[in-house]
Design a protein around this motif. Structure first.
Motif, PDB file in Angstrom:
ATOM      1  N   ILE A  45       2.464   1.606  -3.533  1.00 53.37           N
ATOM      2  CA  ILE A  45       1.492   2.038  -4.538  1.00 53.37           C
ATOM      3  C   ILE A  45       1.349   3.565  -4.500  1.00 53.37           C
ATOM      4  O   ILE A  45       1.339   4.234  -5.542  1.00 53.37           O
ATOM      5  N   SER A  46       1.269   4.110  -3.314  1.00 55.31           N
ATOM      6  CA  SER A  46       1.178   5.572  -3.168  1.00 55.31           C
ATOM      7  C   SER A  46       2.470   6.236  -3.631  1.00 55.31           C
ATOM      8  O   SER A  46       2.444   7.285  -4.290  1.00 55.31           O
ATOM      9  N   ALA A  47       3.588   5.630  -3.300  1.00 52.99           N
ATOM     10  CA  ALA A  47       4.881   6.196  -3.698  1.00 52.99           C
ATOM     11  C   ALA A  47       5.034   6.225  -5.214  1.00 52.99           C
ATOM     12  O   ALA A  47       5.594   7.182  -5.777  1.00 52.99           O
ATOM     13  N   ALA A 105       2.655   6.578  -7.456  1.00 54.42           N
ATOM     14  CA  ALA A 105       1.853   7.695  -7.981  1.00 54.42           C
ATOM     15  C   ALA A 105       2.566   9.024  -7.763  1.00 54.42           C
ATOM     16  O   ALA A 105       2.577   9.892  -8.651  1.00 54.42           O
ATOM     17  N   ARG A 106       3.169   9.193  -6.588  1.00 50.81           N
ATOM     18  CA  ARG A 106       3.893  10.451  -6.322  1.00 50.81           C
ATOM     19  C   ARG A 106       5.111  10.586  -7.223  1.00 50.81           C
ATOM     20  O   ARG A 106       5.378  11.661  -7.781  1.00 50.81           O
ATOM     21  N   ALA A 109       0.829  -1.206   0.000  1.00 48.43           N
ATOM     22  CA  ALA A 109       0.000   0.000   0.000  1.00 48.43           C
ATOM     23  C   ALA A 109       0.863   1.255   0.000  1.00 48.43           C
ATOM     24  O   ALA A 109       0.569   2.236  -0.702  1.00 48.43           O
ATOM     25  N   GLU A 110       1.936   1.229   0.774  1.00 50.83           N
ATOM     26  CA  GLU A 110       2.849   2.378   0.817  1.00 50.83           C
ATOM     27  C   GLU A 110       3.511   2.602  -0.538  1.00 50.83           C
ATOM     28  O   GLU A 110       3.638   3.752  -1.000  1.00 50.83           O
ATOM     29  N   PRO A 163      -0.433   4.747 -12.527  1.00 49.97           N
ATOM     30  CA  PRO A 163      -0.783   4.374 -11.155  1.00 49.97           C
ATOM     31  C   PRO A 163      -2.101   3.619 -11.056  1.00 49.97           C
ATOM     32  O   PRO A 163      -2.971   3.710 -11.932  1.00 49.97           O
ATOM     33  N   GLN A 164      -2.233   2.897  -9.977  1.00 50.10           N
ATOM     34  CA  GLN A 164      -3.437   2.115  -9.672  1.00 50.10           C
ATOM     35  C   GLN A 164      -4.706   2.922  -9.947  1.00 50.10           C
ATOM     36  O   GLN A 164      -4.846   4.063  -9.510  1.00 50.10           O
TER      37      GLN A 164
END
Length: 450
Positions: free
Chosen positions: A355-357, A359-360, A352-353, A431-432
């Motif tokens: 996936i966010s990274a 996108a950033r 989860a971490e 990204p997701q």
């Protein structure tokens, strides 16, 4: 695109013009499917004929259910199709009772008017990137050195069904690369949807966290048409190629050494990137820390898909029927037995971490990279040497596993051929959940002939 490939878009236009008949098209597909038992583990002739006849009536009356009404489709034998056994490529599962209902994705295809021809072969339990199956036989592509090359997996039958012109669209699953790898080896386009895009109810699970599905087809247009039909939405309007200028892409130069990308794959990739730039795209070359982090995590903590697959099949592995599993698949599953059960939770949290990274770090750009580091390997040596099989299997999946862990929607598409005429491939990733933007970009690439 292989010359034998039939496209769904061409069929749809022919139906609309009265130049083709869904019944005749279905009969031709059934005839080819019945002649390819390693490609199609099950055919559904009564259903196909009934669906094709209903489609023909709708086209005559000018009321097709979707753009893909009457288009033949095949389903990987992980999807329940009412009245058929879902084997998952396993001799053990072949003794299961027939499914009572269609998987929800199959039902959505039926509502869109697609004609179910049958179910395609795969690696046992969908747990290999090479596509070999000792129980039902390995589907091979005669265009690849007379069938001497591995088809790619685990959606091997799906890829060969499209590449040999039996159906224009086959639906596969993808846990670590099982749509993208066989697409790459066979010169096809494969779309790995974000995990939440399509229902997985009625689909045999391998990894609850990583499993997803999507179409394999001759081109991007057919993948987009499938997506629209399944989701019961209007297909997007034709892509304005001029809007492509300024589209941002990222290339991570560290991937090539990290994954031992072969010269042919690397050279065709660079030609593809050069064409992107000539078309007005902005390409930034920079290492992505998130990709290195995923690689390190998998190396040090294990593959989440493998851990969840072991949990799914543990009861079978502990039973006398374990001896009936393909020894190569059994060995890969058993390799996860000694890993502490709590590791799964750790990896899910870390995922989860990351996936966010991702996108950033991509910040609105599209990642582009090779799909597989090499072309389709020779089949014979893989079949004869379990250690070689294990090593090549990991090499084959290494670059697609990144997107699977990060749940990136991804489109694999041909980038060229090597000196022996074997296909190479690139994959574009966002990204997701950003599937719509990804498909628009993929369509623009196709419109521009990239």
């Amino acid at each position: 695109m292989p010359s034998s490939c039939l496209t769904a878009a061409a069929l749809s236009r022919a139906y609309a013009a009265g130049a083709a008949d869904p019944v005749a098209i279905a009969e031709a597909a059934l005839s080819k499917a019945l002649a390819a038992p390693t490609v199609f583990l099950t055919t559904t002739p009564e259903r196909a004929r009934s669906e094709a006849a209903a489609s023909a009536r709708r086209w005559r009356e000018g009321r097709p259910l979707s753009a893909l009404d009457g288009v033949p489709v095949a389903w990987k034998d992980l999807f329940d199709v009412a009245g058929t056994v879902t084997t998952a490529g396993s001799a053990v599962f072949a003794a299961h009772p027939p499914a009572r209902d269609d998987a929800l994705l199959v039902a959505a295809g039926t509502r869109a008017g697609m004609v179910c021809i049958g179910k395609t072969g795969l690696s046992e339990f969908a747990y290999s990137g090479l596509g070999l199956n000792p129980h039902f036989g390995t589907a091979t592509n005669p265009a690849l050195e007379g069938g001497r090359r591995a088809p790619g997996g685990s959606s091997s039958g799906a890829a060969i069904a499209v590449a040999t012109g039996i159906v224009p669209i086959a639906v596969g699953t993808d846990t670590g690369g099982s749509i993208r790898v066989p697409s790459a080896f066979n010169g096809l386009t494969g779309y790995r949807a974000s995990g939440a895009r399509y229902s997985r109810e009625g689909m045999v699970a391998l990894s609850a966290t990583l499993d997803t599905c999507g179409p394999l087809a001759a081109n991007v247009s057919d993948c987009i048409a499938f997506d629209a039909a399944i989701r019961a939405i209007q297909p997007p309007s034709a892509t304005d190629a001029s809007a492509f200028a300024g589209t941002r892409f990222i290339v991570d130069p560290n991937l090539f050494e990290r994954y031992a990308v072969t010269p042919a794959v690397g050279e065709n990739f660079e030609r593809f990137v050069a064409r992107l730039e000539e078309a007005g795209a902005v390409v930034e070359r920079k290492p992505l820390a998130v990709l290195a982090a995923v690689s390190d995590l998998v190396r040090n903590q294990g593959w989440l898909g493998g851990l969840e697959a072991f949990a799914v099949h543990r009861a079978l592995l502990d039973s006398p029927d374990a001896t009936r599993i393909d020894p190569r698949v059994r060995a890969r599953l058993e390799a996860n037995r000694s890993v502490p059960a709590e590791r799964i939770g750790l990896l899910i949290a870390r995922r989860a971490e990351l996936i966010s990274a991702f996108a950033r770090e991509t910040a609105g750009a599209t990642l582009v990279m090779p799909t597989v580091a090499h072309v389709a390997p020779l089949l014979g040596p893989l079949d004869a040497d379990p250690e070689l099989f294990a090593r090549v299997n990991l090499q084959t999946l290494a670059m697609t596993m990144l997107g699977s862990f990060l749940d990136t929607p991804a489109v694999a598409m041909p980038s060229g051929i090597d000196a022996d005429g074997l296909s190479t491939s690139v994959q574009i990733m966002r990204p997701q959940g950003d599937d719509d933007a990804l498909l628009r970009i993929a369509a623009a690439l196709e419109t521009k002939g990239l």
